[in-house]
Scaffold this motif. Structure first.
Motif, PDB file in Angstrom:
ATOM      1  N   UNK A 270       0.792  -1.205   0.000  1.00  0.00           N
ATOM      2  CA  UNK A 270       0.000   0.000   0.000  1.00  0.00           C
ATOM      3  C   UNK A 270       0.829   1.262   0.000  1.00  0.00           C
ATOM      4  N   UNK A 271       2.025   1.173   0.589  1.00  0.00           N
ATOM      5  CA  UNK A 271       2.861   2.365   0.644  1.00  0.00           C
ATOM      6  C   UNK A 271       3.164   2.898  -0.753  1.00  0.00           C
ATOM      7  N   UNK A 272       3.068   2.005  -1.734  1.00  0.00           N
ATOM      8  CA  UNK A 272       3.428   2.382  -3.089  1.00  0.00           C
ATOM      9  C   UNK A 272       2.681   3.588  -3.610  1.00  0.00           C
ATOM     10  N   UNK A 273       1.390   3.669  -3.263  1.00  0.00           N
ATOM     11  CA  UNK A 273       0.599   4.739  -3.866  1.00  0.00           C
ATOM     12  C   UNK A 273       1.064   6.116  -3.402  1.00  0.00           C
ATOM     13  N   UNK A 274       1.775   6.153  -2.268  1.00  0.00           N
ATOM     14  CA  UNK A 274       2.205   7.460  -1.761  1.00  0.00           C
ATOM     15  C   UNK A 274       3.143   8.154  -2.734  1.00  0.00           C
ATOM     16  N   UNK A 275       3.930   7.342  -3.474  1.00  0.00           N
ATOM     17  CA  UNK A 275       4.815   7.983  -4.434  1.00  0.00           C
ATOM     18  C   UNK A 275       4.022   8.512  -5.633  1.00  0.00           C
ATOM     19  N   UNK A 276       2.814   7.942  -5.848  1.00  0.00           N
ATOM     20  CA  UNK A 276       1.977   8.461  -6.936  1.00  0.00           C
ATOM     21  C   UNK A 276       1.519   9.870  -6.606  1.00  0.00           C
ATOM     22  N   UNK A 277       1.255  10.113  -5.323  1.00  0.00           N
ATOM     23  CA  UNK A 277       0.730  11.410  -4.915  1.00  0.00           C
ATOM     24  C   UNK A 277       1.654  12.553  -5.318  1.00  0.00           C
ATOM     25  N   UNK A 278       2.957  12.307  -5.253  1.00  0.00           N
ATOM     26  CA  UNK A 278       3.907  13.390  -5.491  1.00  0.00           C
ATOM     27  C   UNK A 278       4.698  13.211  -6.773  1.00  0.00           C
ATOM     28  N   UNK A 279       4.098  12.580  -7.773  1.00  0.00           N
ATOM     29  CA  UNK A 279       4.883  12.290  -8.976  1.00  0.00           C
ATOM     30  C   UNK A 279       4.792  13.388 -10.027  1.00  0.00           C
ATOM     31  N   UNK A 280       4.055  14.452  -9.739  1.00  0.00           N
ATOM     32  CA  UNK A 280       3.814  15.456 -10.770  1.00  0.00           C
ATOM     33  C   UNK A 280       5.111  16.081 -11.290  1.00  0.00           C
ATOM     34  N   UNK A 281       5.990  16.482 -10.376  1.00  0.00           N
ATOM     35  CA  UNK A 281       7.200  17.179 -10.808  1.00  0.00           C
ATOM     36  C   UNK A 281       8.033  16.291 -11.730  1.00  0.00           C
ATOM     37  N   UNK A 282       8.195  15.020 -11.320  1.00  0.00           N
ATOM     38  CA  UNK A 282       8.990  14.105 -12.134  1.00  0.00           C
ATOM     39  C   UNK A 282       8.360  13.926 -13.512  1.00  0.00           C
ATOM     40  N   UNK A 283       7.032  13.748 -13.538  1.00  0.00           N
ATOM     41  CA  UNK A 283       6.364  13.555 -14.827  1.00  0.00           C
ATOM     42  C   UNK A 283       6.546  14.770 -15.723  1.00  0.00           C
ATOM     43  N   UNK A 284       6.349  15.949 -15.155  1.00  0.00           N
ATOM     44  CA  UNK A 284       6.474  17.162 -15.958  1.00  0.00           C
ATOM     45  C   UNK A 284       7.852  17.272 -16.582  1.00  0.00           C
ATOM     46  N   UNK A 285       8.884  17.039 -15.765  1.00  0.00           N
ATOM     47  CA  UNK A 285      10.218  17.244 -16.331  1.00  0.00           C
ATOM     48  C   UNK A 285      10.528  16.179 -17.370  1.00  0.00           C
ATOM     49  N   UNK A 286      10.100  14.948 -17.099  1.00  0.00           N
ATOM     50  CA  UNK A 286      10.385  13.910 -18.099  1.00  0.00           C
ATOM     51  C   UNK A 286       9.645  14.166 -19.406  1.00  0.00           C
ATOM     52  N   UNK A 287       8.394  14.614 -19.294  1.00  0.00           N
ATOM     53  CA  UNK A 287       7.651  14.906 -20.523  1.00  0.00           C
ATOM     54  C   UNK A 287       8.318  16.045 -21.281  1.00  0.00           C
ATOM     55  N   UNK A 288       8.848  17.011 -20.528  1.00  0.00           N
ATOM     56  CA  UNK A 288       9.542  18.123 -21.172  1.00  0.00           C
ATOM     57  C   UNK A 288      10.757  17.667 -21.954  1.00  0.00           C
ATOM     58  N   UNK A 289      11.515  16.730 -21.386  1.00  0.00           N
ATOM     59  CA  UNK A 289      12.711  16.255 -22.074  1.00  0.00           C
ATOM     60  C   UNK A 289      12.366  15.286 -23.194  1.00  0.00           C
ATOM     61  N   UNK A 290      11.319  14.475 -22.962  1.00  0.00           N
ATOM     62  CA  UNK A 290      10.955  13.470 -23.952  1.00  0.00           C
ATOM     63  C   UNK A 290      10.626  14.115 -25.295  1.00  0.00           C
ATOM     64  N   UNK A 291      10.106  15.332 -25.243  1.00  0.00           N
ATOM     65  CA  UNK A 291       9.745  16.057 -26.458  1.00  0.00           C
ATOM     66  C   UNK A 291      10.936  16.256 -27.384  1.00  0.00           C
ATOM     67  N   UNK A 292      12.135  16.327 -26.806  1.00  0.00           N
ATOM     68  CA  UNK A 292      13.312  16.601 -27.633  1.00  0.00           C
ATOM     69  C   UNK A 292      13.909  15.329 -28.213  1.00  0.00           C
ATOM     70  N   UNK A 293      13.448  14.187 -27.757  1.00  0.00           N
ATOM     71  CA  UNK A 293      14.116  12.963 -28.164  1.00  0.00           C
ATOM     72  C   UNK A 293      13.660  12.496 -29.542  1.00  0.00           C
ATOM     73  N   UNK A 294      14.584  11.952 -30.316  1.00  0.00           N
ATOM     74  CA  UNK A 294      14.205  11.404 -31.623  1.00  0.00           C
ATOM     75  C   UNK A 294      13.420  10.105 -31.413  1.00  0.00           C
ATOM     76  N   UNK A 295      12.909   9.565 -32.502  1.00  0.00           N
ATOM     77  CA  UNK A 295      12.200   8.290 -32.411  1.00  0.00           C
ATOM     78  C   UNK A 295      13.148   7.250 -31.818  1.00  0.00           C
ATOM     79  N   UNK A 296      12.652   6.469 -30.874  1.00  0.00           N
ATOM     80  CA  UNK A 296      13.492   5.412 -30.294  1.00  0.00           C
ATOM     81  C   UNK A 296      12.588   4.285 -29.851  1.00  0.00           C
TER      82      UNK A 296
END
Lengths: 489, 489
Positions: A270-296
């Motif tokens: 159950x503790x696992x879901x706690x990391x879901x609560x605060x995952x916004x920052x990580x998701x935002x930054x990864x999505x920001x970088x993913x935009x620059x990546x070529x097809x892979x």
């Protein structure tokens, strides 16, 4: 510890060390000795700290070997570029251009190719724009007399630096060009203030750009070719791992409430879901970088990374619900056992349907293949919600009269018990549980919608059709042979 | 638009522009004309985009003038340092050391003095350590023959760069020394690879460190002396603003459910809590920078910034609850009006007590003064929770039997209603509301505890004692003259 077994002639302090040795403390050795002991203590503490630090580092390395690989890649890139310039001192040492290559590698090499590309492209654009502008301003200033020159330079640096710094506060610039703006300010100041003539400047710019290009392309190559850690793939994995975590948490939460046995095991899940609560920052930054990546791999250049953010948001919204549910069912007021038993099966059925949907969605995202069963499963979940509400309505009017079908309040036998019908306070925890499960189910439907949208945008493969496509979810579930719902019918 | 009022000889397209002019479109003008029109369209679009960008920037500037001030400060710092080196070319132009001063200002100057100090101190430590180590390695390498030199250099760069990069993944290093490690890698590579003799190196190091020191101290001075935006103060403000937002959201949520009227106004207030949900990243980074800031205003050097993070966490936990509450009461199943009326007063009383506590806590944090009423208010809230549960228990067994004096539902005329006792499904939304409000109240108590701990650690001033300290919260609330609870008594 004072040793008692060998009687000493005089008062003596001895330390017994666990490995069997013992050490006599000599009180007479004075200041120097005490300082020495103090230093040794400090040193021991220091070594202990370093030891702990190394242990922590080792744990990280074992848990995520990718990080170690990244570090080795940085080391390799830096060694190559350093030695390249060391071996061929065509330019004049550190003061010259070799520095720029080394600096580029240090500053630009990031964990993911996306971040590296983002920085390289930003650095290139920023340097180029600022360089041209700087040469222009420099030219104007140098042609307007000794008096005006510093004024023009000062004003232009002030205006451009302020404006560029301000642009970093605009969210759209911040997301895409933050680093480029910093480089712009830096380059512009350097070029416009430099004491060189314009001809020299262009020569320097040419040399420097080529050096930066060498450093940057080395970084890009190394980060993309050897064990790349794509930001897009990380985001993709994060999302389907979060789906699984939510499924586990929901299961654990409801099962834990009704069984009380699996505390140790389900708690950890159950503790696992706690990391879901605060995952916004990580998701935002990864999505920001993913935009620059070529097809892979399985991802095209224009993979809908933004949709992952929407899925992430709906996941968080569901996680909030589970968090509250968790809080509510752990609160003081507890429902009596016989009422809990009455709802136990339906609740567990609903939660298992819900978590099955989450797991199916996780698999769909993971394999990038549409799920054939998802509509059907959602139908089942809706049916389970209905069943749960029916069960709540037909709560037994007293502990033993467990009636067959209809809704409560026949209450004909009992006259001795003080609570003939269950009091509202007794129902309260169960009613809350039912509401929260209903709400969770609704939010899971939202997740499913967002994942479907993702499947549409990202062209997920059609489901592996081992059986005909079940396209009528509806409420006819009781005709099927699903054991979960059958137990209730 | 084809003009109908003046009959044309031939087919003709005309555009009426809103300012009264009209323009004839000439179909015969061919390729050049079309390209020109296309370009003009693109240009117009471009200008429109820039215009929108400027508008967005203006809005940011109006909303947060602090950001504009920061930008002007960057401009001033950069102009000063640029002109200083431009006016006194003691060193040799851009290639030389002036560059390092400008670079320091660009890279180190951050929004808050805390962040600026963090970067300056990190830069200093990183440069110094790496410089010394680099000189050492350089010396060893240059004394070990032409063959071994590049090998020693390459290996040392590889090992140290990898290790240092890895240390950035350790959370404790990441939080405090991330930037310093980058600078360490950069400086070490530059120094160890440079082709200079050790004597020269020390000379260069001296010059460079003094240049960096000038840039860094200029940044620190400007960022601390002119309209400083302290990270600590920002964190402090964020926390008490979030407390207020939660109070508003709770009020708006419950009032909106029971009145249905204040939709427009309360909706806007309620949106506030959504920013609380995702405030973790901002809080973490501000607390990290606040640690580096010297005593300022009401904050000492060792102000317990970490406790703010705990308050923030408890705030988020409460916000999750409100989010779910909000979702639940907006769901499809709605309680019948007469039941809602029965609970309306008690719910609103509880929510107003709860939000009053949040507001008191906000004031306590804002003024850094212990609240004299907080224990008393918590007692009141607990009492209101009890009242609410009592009210739920005494739900009217049928719509008209509304006892003696209290709230709503007099409705004594209708007797033909089909539901004698309210069914469980009718109670469900209300039971959920009650549970969630109870849970919210419990979480608000946690917030109060964390704020009390903060008050203790940060030595908040004692309450302004305009009346005697009420130290018995207990349940004797009905003896007091609080109008809120009296209405229920």
């Amino acid at each position: 510890m004072v040793m008692g077994n060998e009687v000493p002639n005089k008062l003596e302090w001895r330390i017994n060390v666990p490995d069997g040795t013992s050490e006599t403390l000599q009180p007479e050795s004075g200041l120097v000795y005490r300082i020495w002991m103090g230093l040794r203590g400090l040193l021991g503490e220091f070594i202990l700290k370093i030891w702990k630090f190394l242990e922590k580092a080792r744990n990280i390395a074992v848990a995520e070997p990718k990080k170690v690989i990244h570090c080795l890649k940085v080391g390799v890139a830096l060694s190559i570029v350093s030695l390249f310039y060391y071996m061929r001192p065509l330019y004049e040492g550190v003061g010259g251009n070799a520095m720029w290559a080394i600096m580029t590698v240090v500053v630009v090499f990031e964990n993911t190719p996306g971040a590296t590309l983002y920085k390289c492209i930003n650095r290139a654009i920023g340097t180029f724009l600022a360089g041209s502008l700087g040469v222009g301003v420099h030219w104007v200033a140098s042609h307007s007399g000794h008096q005006l020159e510093p004024i023009i330079l000062g004003i232009s640096v002030f205006v451009l630096a302020s404006a560029a710094t301000f642009s970093r506060f605009v969210p759209s610039v911040k997301a895409r060009f933050d680093y480029g703006v910093v480089i712009f300010i830096l380059t512009f100041s350097l070029v416009s203030v430099s004491g060189y003539r314009v001809d020299d400047l262009i020569d320097i710019a040419h040399q420097r750009l080529s050096t930066i290009a060498i450093g940057a392309s080395l970084c890009i190559l190394i980060s993309m070719l050897f064990y790349p850690i794509w930001a897009g793939e990380e985001l993709h994995n994060l999302i389907h791992r979060n789906l699984e975590k939510l499924a586990d948490a929901l299961d654990g939460c409801v099962a834990g409430y009704f069984t009380d046995s699996s505390a140790g095991d389900s708690c950890k899940k159950m503790e696992g879901y706690k990391s879901v609560l605060n995952s916004k920052a990580a998701e935002d930054s990864m999505a920001g970088f993913a935009r620059w990546e070529p097809a892979h791999g399985r991802f095209n250049f224009r993979h809908p990374w933004k949709q992952y953010l929407k899925v992430g948001a709906s996941l968080r919204s569901c996680a909030y619900c589970i968090e509250t549910l968790n809080g509510c069912i752990n609160s003081e007021i507890q429902a009596p056992e016989h009422l809990k038993r009455h709802l136990s099966d339906v609740c567990i059925t609903l939660s298992s349907h819900a978590s099955r949907i989450l797991k199916e969605l996780a698999i769909a995202v993971k394999t990038m293949r549409k799920s054939s069963k998802i509509d059907f499963s959602i139908g089942e979940m809706q049916y389970a919600v209905q069943e749960l509400q029916n069960a709540l309505e037909s709560l037994p009017s007293h502990p033993f009269a467990m009636p067959s079908s209809t809704s409560g309040g026949d209450a004909k036998t009992e006259s001795i018990r003080k609570t003939a019908t269950p009091s509202v306070m007794e129902i309260l925890p169960l009613a809350t549980l039912v509401s929260m499960l209903t709400e969770t189910a609704a939010r899971i439907e939202e997740i499913a919608e967002e994942v479907n949208e993702l499947a549409r945008l990202a062209d997920f493969k059609p489901p592996a059709s081992k059986k005909a496509n079940q396209s009528q979810p509806s409420n006819k579930v009781d005709e099927t042979n699903e054991e979960g719902t059958k137990g209730l019918g």
